[in-house]
Design a protein around this motif. Sequence first.
Motif, PDB file in Angstrom:
ATOM      1  N   ARG A 142      34.705  43.972  37.689  1.00  0.00           N
ATOM      2  CA  ARG A 142      34.150  45.017  36.808  1.00  0.00           C
ATOM      3  C   ARG A 142      33.222  44.345  35.804  1.00  0.00           C
ATOM      4  NH1 ARG A 142      39.551  44.186  35.774  1.00  0.00           N
ATOM      5  NH2 ARG A 142      39.997  43.408  33.679  1.00  0.00           N
ATOM      6  N   ASP A 170      32.340  27.702  41.030  1.00  0.00           N
ATOM      7  CA  ASP A 170      32.201  28.668  42.136  1.00  0.00           C
ATOM      8  C   ASP A 170      31.002  29.593  41.952  1.00  0.00           C
ATOM      9  OD1 ASP A 170      32.789  29.472  44.635  1.00  0.00           O
ATOM     10  OD2 ASP A 170      34.513  30.715  44.130  1.00  0.00           O
ATOM     11  N   GLY A 220      35.228  33.866  39.066  1.00  0.00           N
ATOM     12  CA  GLY A 220      34.591  33.455  40.320  1.00  0.00           C
ATOM     13  C   GLY A 220      34.475  34.663  41.222  1.00  0.00           C
TER      14      GLY A 220
HETATM   15  N1  LIG Z   1      43.518  28.966  46.818  1.00  0.00           N
HETATM   16  C1  LIG Z   1      42.705  29.705  46.138  1.00  0.00           C
HETATM   17  O1  LIG Z   1      42.889  30.888  46.008  1.00  0.00           O
HETATM   18  C2  LIG Z   1      41.519  29.032  45.489  1.00  0.00           C
HETATM   19  C3  LIG Z   1      41.153  27.793  45.872  1.00  0.00           C
HETATM   20  C4  LIG Z   1      40.098  27.203  45.243  1.00  0.00           C
HETATM   21  C5  LIG Z   1      39.446  27.860  44.229  1.00  0.00           C
HETATM   22  N2  LIG Z   1      39.779  29.108  43.881  1.00  0.00           N
HETATM   23  C6  LIG Z   1      39.095  29.771  42.776  1.00  0.00           C
HETATM   24  O2  LIG Z   1      39.602  31.026  42.540  1.00  0.00           O
HETATM   25  C7  LIG Z   1      38.582  31.985  42.371  1.00  0.00           C
HETATM   26  C8  LIG Z   1      39.072  33.313  42.800  1.00  0.00           C
HETATM   27  O3  LIG Z   1      40.214  33.568  42.046  1.00  0.00           O
HETATM   28  P1  LIG Z   1      40.732  35.029  41.723  1.00  0.00           P
HETATM   29  O4  LIG Z   1      40.764  35.812  42.974  1.00  0.00           O
HETATM   30  O5  LIG Z   1      41.975  34.869  40.958  1.00  0.00           O
HETATM   31  O6  LIG Z   1      39.568  35.625  40.851  1.00  0.00           O
HETATM   32  P2  LIG Z   1      38.882  35.129  39.489  1.00  0.00           P
HETATM   33  O7  LIG Z   1      37.467  34.916  39.809  1.00  0.00           O
HETATM   34  O8  LIG Z   1      39.639  34.076  38.838  1.00  0.00           O
HETATM   35  O9  LIG Z   1      38.948  36.458  38.637  1.00  0.00           O
HETATM   36  C9  LIG Z   1      40.134  37.206  38.567  1.00  0.00           C
HETATM   37  C10 LIG Z   1      40.551  37.320  37.141  1.00  0.00           C
HETATM   38  O10 LIG Z   1      39.495  37.842  36.375  1.00  0.00           O
HETATM   39  C11 LIG Z   1      39.907  39.031  35.732  1.00  0.00           C
HETATM   40  N3  LIG Z   1      38.731  39.879  35.671  1.00  0.00           N
HETATM   41  C12 LIG Z   1      37.946  40.304  36.685  1.00  0.00           C
HETATM   42  N4  LIG Z   1      36.878  40.965  36.200  1.00  0.00           N
HETATM   43  C13 LIG Z   1      37.005  40.959  34.852  1.00  0.00           C
HETATM   44  C14 LIG Z   1      36.231  41.447  33.775  1.00  0.00           C
HETATM   45  N5  LIG Z   1      35.081  42.079  33.983  1.00  0.00           N
HETATM   46  N6  LIG Z   1      36.653  41.268  32.509  1.00  0.00           N
HETATM   47  C15 LIG Z   1      37.794  40.632  32.270  1.00  0.00           C
HETATM   48  N7  LIG Z   1      38.588  40.124  33.237  1.00  0.00           N
HETATM   49  C16 LIG Z   1      38.199  40.292  34.504  1.00  0.00           C
HETATM   50  C17 LIG Z   1      41.058  39.561  36.510  1.00  0.00           C
HETATM   51  O11 LIG Z   1      41.821  40.283  35.618  1.00  0.00           O
HETATM   52  P3  LIG Z   1      42.611  41.600  36.072  1.00  0.00           P
HETATM   53  O12 LIG Z   1      43.790  41.092  36.812  1.00  0.00           O
HETATM   54  O13 LIG Z   1      42.905  42.268  34.779  1.00  0.00           O
HETATM   55  O14 LIG Z   1      41.687  42.403  36.931  1.00  0.00           O
HETATM   56  C18 LIG Z   1      41.716  38.255  36.963  1.00  0.00           C
HETATM   57  O15 LIG Z   1      42.504  37.716  35.928  1.00  0.00           O
HETATM   58  C19 LIG Z   1      37.437  31.435  43.169  1.00  0.00           C
HETATM   59  O16 LIG Z   1      36.218  31.893  42.687  1.00  0.00           O
HETATM   60  C20 LIG Z   1      37.624  29.956  42.993  1.00  0.00           C
HETATM   61  O17 LIG Z   1      36.978  29.522  41.824  1.00  0.00           O
HETATM   62  C21 LIG Z   1      40.818  29.713  44.501  1.00  0.00           C
END
Ligand SMILES: NC(=O)c1ccc[n+]([C@@H]2O[C@H](COP(=O)([O-])OP(=O)(O)OC[C@H]3O[C@@H](n4cnc5c(N)ncnc54)[C@H](OP(=O)(O)O)[C@@H]3O)[C@@H](O)[C@H]2O)c1
Length: 522
Positions: A140, A164, A135
């Motif tokens: 990267r 998202d 999301g």
């Molecule tokens: N309370 C809250 O925080 C909340 C509430 C509702 C929903 N959400 C959801 O959470 C999302 C955001 O979560 P988030 O900040 O944890 O981010 P995420 O969108 O879940 O992405 C982060 C993850 O993706 C990995 N990643 C990023 N780019 C990559 C790539 N090119 N290739 C492989 N792995 C990659 C990161 O790994 P690395 O660690 O290795 O970089 C990390 O594990 C929102 O979009 C939403 O859907 C969150």
Amino acid sequence: MKLLNSEQMQRADHRTIEEVGLPGAVLMENAGAGVTRILKNRCSQWRTKQILILAGGGNNGGDGFVIARRLLQSEAKVSLILFGKTAKLQGDALLHFNVFKNIGGSIREIDSPQQLSKIQSMAAHSCIVVDAVFGTGLIRPVSGVIAQSFAIINQLDIPVLAVDLPSGVCANSGRILGCALKARWTVTFGVEKIGHRIYPGAGLCGEIITVPIGIPDQFIDIEQHTVARNQLEDLTIPSRKSDGHKGSFGHLLIVAGGVGKEGAASLTAMGALRTGPGLVTVATPEPSRQIIASKLTEAMTIPLPVEGNQQDLATNWLNKILDSAIKPSAMAIGPGLGTQTNLNICVQALTLQWKDIPIVLDADALNLLAITGGEIQLVTQQRSAPLILTPHPGELARLLQLTVPEIQKDRLGIAVKTAKEWQIWLVLKGADTIIAAPDGRAWINDNGNSGLASGGSGDLLTGIIAGLLTQGWSPETGVRCGVWLHGAAADAAVVDGNSESGLLAQDLLPYIIKLQSDLMNG
Ligand SMILES: NC(=O)c1ccc[n+]([C@@H]2O[C@H](COP(=O)([O-])OP(=O)(O)OC[C@H]3O[C@@H](n4cnc5c(N)ncnc54)[C@H](OP(=O)(O)O)[C@@H]3O)[C@@H](O)[C@H]2O)c1
């Protein structure tokens, strides 16, 4: 409607957790519940056929675990794939993974290309794929087995519901990082992100549905406006004086047209006339004047000399315009003008001659400035009234000495930077026209359709914006309303039964006047 970037969204999430006391796991539960509700509503086969959920290792994946659990509890057939290792999960995502496991859910970890055929067969037997891989945390380019999986799924004709954002789309720019899944629906949380509305990402979102998850509006409202959708609720549309006369509504001077480009000048003038200025004059090269005059009953014309020494052309044109026209209320320069020798001097001199009236520069005026190179800042420093540039990506590429793909890769970033550096209003045309203000704010205009992708459409837009500014509208109101009217007219024409293909710029004129009346009557 404000559009948030990932940093702003994270802040709103954190404030909700810290200041309101709603735990992150509850936000995640609400997010997953919202997506599950939409999935059941959009996918009629959810009870009977397999549902494939793809999860990543972050919180987006955490949303996927909630969706998987909720569907399992509704007795759906759920397959869950995790790109990565469960041992690496943490925080709220780990919590919801454990809850899913505790009710009997199972998961398949995928991290090698040998498992791609498994993904292919699981997807092929599913009625829907839920994309909870990345999301707002995508940082990267997507590569390796994840990229290969996305390619497989995009090739199969299976509807994808993105959580998202479609994975691979950058929340802050709409850029595709590496590769991305193409969604039929995107369910987002609390507020849309910038990436939902800028191409190419915008083209992968499908229907965008925003669900509330408990983030109070005030945490979204306090985020500074950097980018918003170009909707007009926040603008006050000036009312038209009921006792006004033609002198009350301003005089627009258009410098446009040339042999073979007479249509550009007349469309600019017609677009302007349909927005209500008191008077419109078109200064155009002598050989074109008669054709243009015959197309424009209501506008006046000034013939610009083309005889004599070409080196004197710019001076001759300038003198003729200054001799013939009383000072206008606004100007539009460029459509169909040509880029003959020295005309850049005339364009520049006009922008400095009348420093205190708004001027819209389009088409060849921009190409002429590109020849001058880097002098727009010098011009704006000497002017007190706004300068509005309305380039398509090719024109902006010439102005900035970049390539079109370089512009298209970061439309928003480049538009905002240019508008700020040059202290101009910039309208970067496209399916997602970007309006960038000199103070760093930007709007994405997402109405309109492919009917606008034809010759003459940009000339009309120049006229519409210039026509509104002529009447004393502020640059923000004039530019944003002008861009909106142009797109809305194309949409209204299609609703009226016209095809997008074959829609002419002049077909939009009756809709512009009708929509303007709707605007003014609230
Ligand atoms: N309370 C809250 O925080 C909340 C509430 C509702 C929903 N959400 C959801 O959470 C999302 C955001 O979560 P988030 O900040 O944890 O981010 P995420 O969108 O879940 O992405 C982060 C993850 O993706 C990995 N990643 C990023 N780019 C990559 C790539 N090119 N290739 C492989 N792995 C990659 C990161 O790994 P690395 O660690 O290795 O970089 C990390 O594990 C929102 O979009 C939403 O859907 C969150």
